[in-house]
Design a protein around this motif. Structure first.
Motif, PDB file in Angstrom:
ATOM      1  N   VAL A  19      41.629  51.864  35.663  1.00 40.24           N
ATOM      2  CA  VAL A  19      40.618  50.829  35.430  1.00 40.24           C
ATOM      3  C   VAL A  19      39.777  50.673  36.691  1.00 40.24           C
ATOM      4  CG1 VAL A  19      40.184  48.416  34.845  1.00 40.24           C
ATOM      5  CG2 VAL A  19      42.143  49.621  33.827  1.00 40.24           C
ATOM      6  N   ALA A  20      38.496  50.916  36.568  1.00 45.50           N
ATOM      7  CA  ALA A  20      37.562  50.645  37.669  1.00 45.50           C
ATOM      8  C   ALA A  20      36.983  49.245  37.473  1.00 45.50           C
ATOM      9  CB  ALA A  20      36.448  51.680  37.689  1.00 45.50           C
ATOM     10  N   TRP A  21      36.664  48.583  38.562  1.00 43.28           N
ATOM     11  CA  TRP A  21      36.210  47.199  38.486  1.00 43.28           C
ATOM     12  C   TRP A  21      35.091  46.937  39.469  1.00 43.28           C
ATOM     13  CZ3 TRP A  21      36.615  44.622  43.063  1.00 43.28           C
ATOM     14  CH2 TRP A  21      37.527  45.151  43.999  1.00 43.28           C
ATOM     15  N   GLU A  22      34.326  45.911  39.160  1.00 41.64           N
ATOM     16  CA  GLU A  22      33.302  45.404  40.064  1.00 41.64           C
ATOM     17  C   GLU A  22      33.355  43.884  39.966  1.00 41.64           C
ATOM     18  OE1 GLU A  22      28.486  45.816  40.940  1.00 41.64           O
ATOM     19  OE2 GLU A  22      29.408  46.869  39.258  1.00 41.64           O
ATOM     20  N   GLY A  23      33.518  43.210  41.099  1.00 46.26           N
ATOM     21  CA  GLY A  23      33.660  41.766  41.069  1.00 46.26           C
ATOM     22  C   GLY A  23      33.738  41.179  42.461  1.00 46.26           C
ATOM     23  N   PRO A  24      34.060  39.859  42.577  1.00 43.88           N
ATOM     24  CA  PRO A  24      34.039  39.177  43.878  1.00 43.88           C
ATOM     25  C   PRO A  24      35.103  39.668  44.849  1.00 43.88           C
ATOM     26  CG  PRO A  24      34.056  37.599  42.048  1.00 43.88           C
ATOM     27  CD  PRO A  24      34.327  38.934  41.459  1.00 43.88           C
ATOM     28  N   ALA A  25      36.246  40.161  44.341  1.00 40.35           N
ATOM     29  CA  ALA A  25      37.373  40.585  45.191  1.00 40.35           C
ATOM     30  C   ALA A  25      37.829  39.447  46.100  1.00 40.35           C
ATOM     31  CB  ALA A  25      37.011  41.821  46.012  1.00 40.35           C
ATOM     32  N   ALA A  26      37.923  38.243  45.531  1.00 40.30           N
ATOM     33  CA  ALA A  26      38.396  37.098  46.297  1.00 40.30           C
ATOM     34  C   ALA A  26      39.921  37.163  46.427  1.00 40.30           C
ATOM     35  CB  ALA A  26      37.993  35.793  45.598  1.00 40.30           C
ATOM     36  N   ALA A  27      40.457  36.323  47.310  1.00 36.49           N
ATOM     37  CA  ALA A  27      41.908  36.237  47.441  1.00 36.49           C
ATOM     38  C   ALA A  27      42.507  35.852  46.092  1.00 36.49           C
ATOM     39  CB  ALA A  27      42.276  35.198  48.501  1.00 36.49           C
ATOM     40  N   TYR A  28      43.548  36.548  45.703  1.00 35.94           N
ATOM     41  CA  TYR A  28      44.289  36.319  44.453  1.00 35.94           C
ATOM     42  C   TYR A  28      43.523  36.778  43.227  1.00 35.94           C
ATOM     43  CZ  TYR A  28      46.323  33.277  47.923  1.00 35.94           C
ATOM     44  OH  TYR A  28      46.829  32.781  49.094  1.00 35.94           O
ATOM     45  N   ASP A  29      42.350  37.415  43.376  1.00 37.27           N
ATOM     46  CA  ASP A  29      41.720  38.032  42.204  1.00 37.27           C
ATOM     47  C   ASP A  29      42.646  39.116  41.671  1.00 37.27           C
ATOM     48  OD1 ASP A  29      39.566  36.450  42.644  1.00 37.27           O
ATOM     49  OD2 ASP A  29      38.080  38.051  42.671  1.00 37.27           O
ATOM     50  N   ASN A  30      42.804  39.185  40.360  1.00 38.99           N
ATOM     51  CA  ASN A  30      43.659  40.209  39.783  1.00 38.99           C
ATOM     52  C   ASN A  30      43.129  40.614  38.424  1.00 38.99           C
ATOM     53  OD1 ASN A  30      45.296  38.577  37.582  1.00 38.99           O
ATOM     54  ND2 ASN A  30      45.331  37.321  39.442  1.00 38.99           N
ATOM     55  N   ILE A  31      43.553  41.793  38.000  1.00 37.29           N
ATOM     56  CA  ILE A  31      43.239  42.283  36.658  1.00 37.29           C
ATOM     57  C   ILE A  31      44.536  42.264  35.868  1.00 37.29           C
ATOM     58  CG2 ILE A  31      42.445  44.260  35.311  1.00 37.29           C
ATOM     59  CD1 ILE A  31      40.659  44.992  37.671  1.00 37.29           C
ATOM     60  N   GLN A  32      44.498  41.603  34.723  1.00 32.74           N
ATOM     61  CA  GLN A  32      45.681  41.441  33.896  1.00 32.74           C
ATOM     62  C   GLN A  32      45.508  42.220  32.595  1.00 32.74           C
ATOM     63  OE1 GLN A  32      46.532  37.284  33.294  1.00 32.74           O
ATOM     64  NE2 GLN A  32      46.402  36.787  35.475  1.00 32.74           N
ATOM     65  N   LEU A  33      46.609  42.748  32.114  1.00 34.25           N
ATOM     66  CA  LEU A  33      46.650  43.352  30.784  1.00 34.25           C
ATOM     67  C   LEU A  33      47.396  42.375  29.883  1.00 34.25           C
ATOM     68  CD1 LEU A  33      46.162  45.742  28.846  1.00 34.25           C
ATOM     69  CD2 LEU A  33      48.399  46.635  29.561  1.00 34.25           C
TER      70      LEU A  33
END
Length: 854
Positions: A404-418
């Motif tokens: 999974v490629a992503w683009e976003g803020p990349a803040a602390a605790y940002d995560n990608i969930q399934l």
């Protein structure tokens, strides 16, 4: 101060008729509080007092002027229950005895106000007067007996207060003795009927002491600038006969105290000024004599400024330059349109400070908050729309790995969930520190969804994926802007790919400090839109290799003679594509006899006790070493071998069939050329309830960590030896919304505790106390500094804290709530991410006492 009254012969007054010099006008202040029902030598104190007053007053001269004032004798809980029962006059002894005999004893103890009213009834400012206070308790109506004594002594012509402590301890007596001592009187301790009789005779019949000269008030001087900027720290010098509890106060125009600094060894003292400009006054306040020096001060305007962009993308991290007082609790805050705080950053040594914006576009306000209470500067800022994308295939086979490629803020605790679409249950998650991320699909087909979760609280992007049983050709995720290159050909021979589609990659052998020369080769995994040709090097090198591959999956082999390194990799356009290829024991010609890299690791072989059966092993570093946790994955019958860093490790094992932890040890390991064999025995301890320890619900006083599970919240952990914890609870907002994870506080069992504390999911945490870090069930914070032993306890908690739902006693099965993370999750231990092996439930590792079976 007058010399306190003395007279050893006073105790003989009962037998000689009290033929002394004329006694002054006197009022007896009688304690009528409910505590007088207490007993001394089998009799109530009120009976002793009634009898003693009657006997002593019967021996006094008939012309002695006496009065009676009582408190707490008419109503309960009333600090105003004070009555002058007999006005001071000649010949009142018999009446006073009768009135004392009819008193009820049931109220509070406003002794200070009672003495004040008695003094006023005696016109203490006009003629000699004496008050005799009989009390069996301390002041309960928010007054200061010591201060009253100083006040009466300063205003009285010849005024004396004697205090008889009836049944008081020495410590209690010391708190009221100052009332007598500050007026030249005596404090007499009366522990029984005879002592009360002697004390009453001594004080009521005592002649008035001669007036003493007024003490000379101490003097002081203050030195400081005539003016200073608002919010600044002012240095105030002083000369004074300093005493305990002396202060330098800052008073406003109304005489109200707005700031203060205790006077100690430092001279000058530092005083933080308020942020309101105007005229003020510095005052030296002596505990013994009140304010003894004053100096005017003008507080002037101060420069305050925030330098920040006028607009920024929602969720981004911005830098804010600042000018201001930099007080200890100053903050830069972001307020929404309702004036509610949505983000903040403490002002400390950094300038500019960094502030993470929320993911909500619109108008906001940046403010400088002085002492976390007063807004002294504000400026608007607009949050604009931010781009967030998730790129993943539409379909994937059960158990397959998906990139999974992503683009976003990349803040602390940002995560990608399934998550599962049918009920929203989370299957697994990854923090967005790496690009791209790899997820293993669940073993259950159906509709699922990838979620980008901002700050682990807000879903800001979604990408559906269908998990199917049939085989799906592998297709790498492609970041935005590259989709046209990936879909240009479907022939499977890569005929449409061009040089512009190549991406740089790095291959590196995981060989520690050894210097093997490795010859690298790679073969595309069949079924992809890639050229079928393999790639290979002509000669070996010990250095990392940099080359270019088309996006896709490849089987990579590194040949170093007796040692072979092998791994399947996924190359992604726009990704980091730096691959560490592990040593393959199975493919190395030397097999089990292959030489190991000299990497300083420890070879550890673990085995359970007799008849332990198959065990799932988990080892977590808790000694501060920079190491990853390791796990056996599947249950192991017989010894399990692993490689770990030297240092202190927490090792747990749970039987394959579930149940509580069957094996546990806390052991330091040193580097050794030969494998270390360790038999881990079953723990024989659990936490105990501690109602006798203030504030703690459970404690561990065993030599090893204790198993603990809170039935109400499902919180599970290994409680470190010598530590206790408060009762766990689930906090709620004012609107009744429950927190996601439970909260509690851990404290050492040492009597002093040294202000050491570990807090789980505290509602507020001052960064000055120490750091916080993310763990599986929220935030774990600790105070600093910490000893090595306390820091070890912190790491044990960070490694084992977890949450599961309550256990059904009827069925014996575990009902898992949203707090328990599934297999494949990432856990943070000591600040290091630890990936659990596939097919392994972290509950069985970190909290196996929750794995209840039929």
């Amino acid at each position: 101060m007058r010399r306190p009254f003395t007279g050893a012969a006073a105790a003989m007054l009962l037998s000689v008729g009290l033929a002394q010099a004329e006694a002054p006008r006197t009022i007896i202040v009688m304690d009528g509080s409910g505590s007088m029902w207490g007993q001394i030598d089998g009799r109530t104190k009120l009976d002793i007092a009634r009898e003693t007053v009657a006997k002593v007053l019967g021996t006094l001269p008939a012309d002695q002027e006496l009065g009676l004032l009582a408190y707490g004798h008419r109503s309960k809980g009333d600090c105003r229950d004070i009555e002058l029962m007999v006005a001071p006059a000649r010949g009142t002894a018999a009446e006073i005895s009768e009135r004392v005999a009819t008193m009820r004893f049931l109220g509070k103890t406003p002794l200070s106000e009672a003495v004040r009213q008695a003094a006023e009834a005696l016109r203490y400012g006009e003629e000699a007067a004496t008050v005799v206070l009989i009390t069996d308790g301390l002041e309960t109506c928010k007054a200061d007996p010591c201060a009253l004594g100083r006040e009466l002594e300063a205003a009285g012509l010849n005024f004396t207060t004697h205090v008889i402590g009836f049944g008081l301890t020495k410590a209690e007596g010391a708190q009221v003795a100052c009332l007598a001592e500050n007026t030249g009187g005596r404090y007499i301790e009366a522990s029984n009927a005879n002592a009360l009789r002697d004390a009453l005779a001594t004080t009521v019949a005592a002649p008035a002491p001669p007036p003493a000269p007024k003490p000379v008030a101490p003097t002081a001087t203050l030195s400081a600038p005539d003016s200073a900027p608002a919010g600044s720290v002012l240095a105030v010098g002083f000369t004074a006969p300093t005493g305990p509890f002396d202060y330098i106060h800052l008073l406003n125009a109304k005489g109200e105290r707005v700031a203060e600094a205790a006077v100690g060894n430092a001279n000058p003292v530092s005083l933080r000024l308020p942020f309101d400009v105007g005229k003020y006054e510095l005052a030296y306040s002596s505990h013994a004599a009140g304010i003894i020096a004053r100096r005017p001060l003008t507080v002037t305007e101060a420069a305050v400024m925030l330098n920040a962009p006028d607009s920024a993308p929602a969720g981004s991290l911005i830098e804010i330059g600042w000018t201001g007082p930099a007080a200890q609790h100053d903050y830069i805050k972001l307020l929404d349109a309702k004036g509610e705080r949505v983000a903040e950053a403490a002002i400390g040594g950094d300038n500019p400070v960094r502030l993470r914006l929320p993911f909500t576009p619109g108008g906001f306000t940046l403010v400088y908050s002085f002492n976390n209470a007063e807004t002294i500067f504000s400026r608007p800022i607009r949050l604009t729309e931010a781009k967030v994308t998730l790129t993943a295939p539409d379909r994937a086979q059960v158990g397959a790995e998906v990139v999974v490629a992503w683009e976003g803020p990349a803040a602390a605790y940002d995560n990608i969930q399934l998550v599962r679409q049918s009920d929203g249950e989370r299957i697994t998650y990854e923090y967005v520190k790496d690009q791209p991320l790899t997820f293993r699909m669940p073993d259950e087909p159906g509709g699922h969804e990838f979620l980008y979760v901002f700050g682990d609280t807000e879903v800001i992007a979604r990408r559906p994926i269908t998990v199917v049983l049939e085989k799906v050709d592998a297709a790498p995720a492609v970041p935005p802007g590259r989709a046209e290159a990936a879909s240009a050909s479907t022939s499977g021979d890569g005929s449409s790919l061009t040089a512009r589609d190549l991406v740089p990659i790095t291959l590196q052998a995981d060989m520690g400090t050894m210097g093997f020369n490795v010859v690298w080769s790679a073969t595309p995994v069949p079924g992809q839109n890639l050229p079928p040709e393999a790639w290979a090097m002509d000669e070996g090198t010990a250095d990392p290799v940099e080359t270019d591959f088309f996006p896709g999956q490849y089987d990579v082999v590194g040949d170093a003679g007796d040692n072979v390194f092998a791994r399947r990799i996924t190359v992604v356009a726009g990704g980091r594509n730096h691959f560490i290829i592990p040593h393959s024991r199975a493919r190395s010609p030397a097999g089990e006899d292959a030489p190991r890299a000299d990497d300083g690791l420890v070879t550890l072989r673990l085995a359970g006790g007799p008849e332990s059966g198959a065990v799932r092993w988990f080892a977590a570093p808790v000694g501060g070493q920079d190491a990853l946790a390791v796990a056996s994955g599947d249950a192991v019958t017989g010894p399990w071998e692993t490689r770990i860093e030297p240092g202190l490790w927490l090792i747990t094992g749970t039987p394959a069939g579930g149940g509580a932890i069957a094996h546990m040890v806390l052991e330091p390991f040193s580097a050794s050329p030969s494998p270390l064999d360790l038999t881990v025995h079953a723990p024989a301890h659990a936490t105990r309830k501690t109602p006798e320890i203030d504030g703690l619900d459970s404690a561990c006083d065993a030599p090893q960590p204790c198993l603990h599970r809170d039935a109400a919240t499902g919180l599970s952990l290994l409680l470190p030896s010598g530590w206790g914890m408060e009762a766990a609870l689930v906090m709620e907002t004012a609107a009744g919304v429950a927190a996601r994870h439970p909260s509690t506080v851990f404290l050492p069992l040492r009597p002093d505790r040294n202000e050491t504390m570990i807090a789980l999911n505290t509602r507020q945490w001052d960064a000055m106390l120490g750091p916080c870090e993310d763990i599986a069930i929220g935030r774990l914070c600790r105070t600093e500094p910490m000893s090595d032993a306390d820091r070890q306890a912190y790491r044990i908690l960070a490694a084992t804290l977890d949450v599961a739902g309550p256990t059904s006693r009827a069925s014996g099965t575990r009902a898992v709530t949203g707090g328990t993370a599934p297999a494949g999750m990432v856990k943070a231990i000591g600040g290091i991410e630890v990936r659990g092996p596939d097919g392994l439930d972290p509950v069985d590792i970190l909290a196996p006492q929750l794995s209840v079976t039929e």
